[in-house]
Design a protein around this motif. Structure first.
Motif, short mmCIF file in Angstrom:
data_model
loop_
_atom_site.label_atom_id
_atom_site.label_comp_id
_atom_site.label_asym_id
_atom_site.label_seq_id
_atom_site.Cartn_x
_atom_site.Cartn_y
_atom_site.Cartn_z
N ARG A 4 1.16 -1.29 -0.17
CA ARG A 4 -0.19 0.02 -0.17
C ARG A 4 0.78 1.15 0.04
O ARG A 4 0.27 2.68 -0.81
CB ARG A 4 -0.90 0.13 1.22
CG ARG A 4 -2.00 0.78 1.21
CD ARG A 4 -2.99 0.60 2.44
NE ARG A 4 -3.83 1.85 2.44
CZ ARG A 4 -4.97 2.31 2.40
NH1 ARG A 4 -5.58 0.87 2.18
NH2 ARG A 4 -5.85 3.26 2.49
N ARG A 5 1.69 1.12 0.95
CA ARG A 5 3.02 2.28 0.45
C ARG A 5 3.31 2.90 -0.58
O ARG A 5 3.59 3.91 -1.18
CB ARG A 5 3.98 1.89 2.08
CG ARG A 5 4.92 3.74 1.74
CD ARG A 5 6.02 3.10 2.72
NE ARG A 5 6.81 1.70 2.78
CZ ARG A 5 7.57 1.55 2.15
NH1 ARG A 5 8.28 2.39 1.16
NH2 ARG A 5 7.97 0.31 1.96
N GLY A 42 0.42 2.43 -3.23
CA GLY A 42 -0.79 3.49 -3.35
C GLY A 42 -2.57 2.70 -2.55
O GLY A 42 -3.19 2.99 -3.09
N VAL A 43 -1.77 1.40 -3.63
CA VAL A 43 -3.38 0.11 -3.80
C VAL A 43 -3.40 -0.87 -2.06
O VAL A 43 -1.78 -1.33 -2.25
CB VAL A 43 -4.09 -0.64 -5.08
CG1 VAL A 43 -4.07 1.53 -5.27
CG2 VAL A 43 -2.86 -0.81 -5.84
#
Length: 145
Positions: A113-114, A117-118
């Protein structure tokens, strides 16, 4: 002190020894190769520095200057890029985390995620719907060459 340092450097270059600053790109190259080869293995800074033939603190500075990030972040990005490939191929998050050398699925989730972004699940669902059209672009975003 300046005179002594100048004399030592002159002596080293007269004997054909290369000053440390010229060894950095080679050490960084060797470190990158080592990280790629040991993607799913636990990697210690001491082992990485020994393989690269450099002091670990010098290696970290040289690696950051050459690559733009420290070795551990580079390894994490390599692992997440590999995880994206495995998720797109249909593996589950837990299987992927273990395969790429991360501790568990939550660590995969946090780093994925970092960096992207998902979440890994969202990424996998999107890739299955789109039949993996843009993976090459996504992996370039995760880890610069």
């Amino acid at each position: 002190m300046t005179e002594t340092l100048t004399e030592v450097l002159a002596t080293c270059t007269e004997r054909g020894e290369v000053p440390v600053r010229h060894k950095a790109p080679r050490a960084v190259r060797r470190a990158r190769d080592y990280l790629r080869a040991h993607l799913s293995d636990p990697v210690t800074l001491d082992a990485l520095a020994a393989h690269a033939g450099a002091d670990k603190f010098h290696l970290i500075r040289a690696f950051r200057a050459e690559v733009g990030m420290p070795p551990y972040e580079y390894l994490t990005r390599l692992r997440v890029a590999r995880a994206a490939d495995l998720l797109a191929a249909g593996m589950t998050g837990a299987q992927v985390a273990h395969t790429v050398g991360l501790f568990d699925e939550s660590q995969l989730h946090r780093h994925f995620r970092r960096i992207f972004g998902v979440t890994p699940g969202s990424f996998a669902r999107t890739m299955h719907r789109q039949h993996r059209p843009s993976y090459a672009r996504v992996s370039r975003l995760a880890c610069p060459s």
